[in-house]
Scaffold this motif. Structure first.
Motif, short mmCIF file in Angstrom:
data_model
loop_
_atom_site.label_atom_id
_atom_site.label_comp_id
_atom_site.label_asym_id
_atom_site.label_seq_id
_atom_site.Cartn_x
_atom_site.Cartn_y
_atom_site.Cartn_z
N GLY A 16 63.94 56.05 22.93
CA GLY A 16 62.89 55.57 24.03
C GLY A 16 63.23 55.61 25.32
N ALA A 17 62.10 55.55 26.06
CA ALA A 17 62.03 55.60 27.66
C ALA A 17 63.21 54.53 28.36
N ASN A 18 63.32 53.50 27.65
CA ASN A 18 64.15 52.36 27.99
C ASN A 18 65.54 52.59 27.26
N ALA A 19 65.95 53.47 26.39
CA ALA A 19 67.30 53.75 25.85
C ALA A 19 67.76 52.52 25.08
N LEU A 20 66.83 52.20 23.98
CA LEU A 20 67.30 50.96 23.33
C LEU A 20 68.50 51.45 22.61
N PRO A 21 69.64 50.76 22.30
CA PRO A 21 70.71 51.19 21.63
C PRO A 21 70.30 51.34 20.27
N ALA A 22 70.78 52.45 19.60
CA ALA A 22 70.75 52.54 18.18
C ALA A 22 71.78 53.02 17.47
N GLN A 23 71.96 52.99 16.00
CA GLN A 23 72.83 53.59 15.27
C GLN A 23 71.98 54.79 14.42
N VAL A 24 72.65 55.81 14.33
CA VAL A 24 72.07 57.00 13.58
C VAL A 24 72.90 57.46 12.45
N VAL A 25 72.14 57.87 11.40
CA VAL A 25 72.75 58.23 10.35
C VAL A 25 71.84 59.40 9.57
N ASP A 26 72.53 60.33 9.19
CA ASP A 26 71.69 61.40 8.12
C ASP A 26 71.86 60.81 6.56
N ILE A 27 70.68 60.84 5.79
CA ILE A 27 70.77 60.37 4.44
C ILE A 27 70.07 61.52 3.53
N ALA A 28 70.84 61.76 2.45
CA ALA A 28 70.45 62.79 1.58
C ALA A 28 70.79 62.46 0.09
N ILE A 29 70.10 63.03 -0.67
CA ILE A 29 70.75 62.80 -2.30
C ILE A 29 71.92 63.25 -2.38
N SER A 30 72.74 62.76 -3.19
CA SER A 30 74.17 62.93 -3.29
C SER A 30 74.18 64.31 -4.27
N SER A 31 75.09 64.95 -4.27
CA SER A 31 75.14 66.15 -5.11
C SER A 31 75.47 65.69 -6.62
N LYS A 32 76.11 64.46 -6.58
CA LYS A 32 76.32 63.85 -8.15
C LYS A 32 75.27 62.63 -8.42
N ALA A 33 74.32 62.66 -7.78
CA ALA A 33 73.21 61.57 -8.13
C ALA A 33 72.37 61.74 -9.52
N VAL A 34 72.40 60.53 -9.86
CA VAL A 34 71.56 60.52 -11.34
C VAL A 34 70.22 60.29 -10.97
N ASN A 35 69.33 61.07 -11.61
CA ASN A 35 67.86 60.67 -11.11
C ASN A 35 67.40 59.25 -11.42
#
Length: 258
Positions: free
Chosen positions: A156-175
């Motif tokens: 935002g305009a007030n530059a709120l500090p944030a932590q950022v990650v990317d999340i996906a399904i693991s290649s070894k995931a079990v449904n």
């Protein structure tokens, strides 16, 4: 609220599980009634009990270029600026979600308040602090998810500090889902007062998640923004527009005291 429905875009193998969706034009059913919200006075800011003590919801539909103010999210006090036509089918106390017009089933930006982690059983995960670091730590241990290393960002305009990650399904995931249209699905988030509604991903969908510890109404809260993509390539294309929108966001909140 009823259980969330998995939304499968035509010709896509990705599935994006809706938030506490009502009849939103993209296949959802259930969700909050489309009645006027139980909303505190805007002049009083956002009450510390929000979002739990607020109710109501709306389907804003097509949104023109320019400044837009929510009707329910953040006690009707979040503003964003669109550079072109966008659309929204969720504006309620726990979620405000938008997409460039015509691309709702491809990618979205989701503003969330006080996310709740859920395990494979779709039950609230115990012992996870309602903070950015608490949720980030838990996400890194969630089976079937591939989570990047957290990095610093702002909201935002007030530059709120944030932590950022990317999340996906693991290649070894079990449904984890009997109705998963892809090789593997995993649900991992929900919201206050959401009933059985959950949020998850199906391979190859990806979510970039911003988490920020904020304060309003004299209490600390967890502010989250998700950028969805149907896959890594789609996310990369969508990011410039999504990040520009996030940078325009403003609300009467402050960084939470450390």
């Amino acid at each position: 609220m009823k259980s969330a429905l998995k939304l499968v875009a035509v010709a896509l193998s990705a599935v994006l599980v809706a938030g506490c969706g009502g009849s939103d034009g993209s296949g959802n059913s259930g969700g909050p009634s489309r009645t006027p919200a139980t909303t505190a006075s805007a002049s009083a800011g956002i009450p510390g009990c929000a979002p739990e003590c607020l109710s109501g919801g709306s389907d804003p539909g097509s949104l023109p270029a320019g400044r837009h103010q929510t009707s329910h999210f953040f006690n009707a006090q979040l503003t964003v600026t669109f550079t072109g036509r966008w659309e929204s089918h969720e504006d309620q106390p726990v979620e405000f979600s938008v997409a460039p017009e015509g691309s709702w089933d491809l990618h979205r930006v989701l503003f969330w308040s006080d996310l709740v982690p859920v395990g494979k059983d779709r039950k609230r995960a115990a012992g996870v602090p309602n903070t950015a670091s608490g949720l980030m730590t838990w996400l890194s241990t969630r089976p079937n998810l591939q989570v990047s290393k957290p990095r610093s960002g702002t909201i935002g305009a007030n530059a709120l500090p944030a932590q950022v990650v990317d999340i996906a399904i693991s290649s070894k995931a079990v449904n984890e889902a009997s109705d998963c249209p892809a090789r593997a699905c995993a649900d991992f988030l929900t919201w206050p007062n959401s009933g059985d509604n959950v949020y998850g991903l199906a391979e190859p969908a990806v979510l970039r998640l911003y988490l920020s510890d904020i304060g309003y109404g004299g209490k600390s809260h967890l502010f989250a923004i998700g950028i969805e993509g149907r896959d890594q390539a789609d996310l990369k294309v969508f990011l410039p527009d999504a990040e520009q929108l996030i940078a325009s966001a403003a609300a009467p909140v402050t960084p939470a005291p450390s």
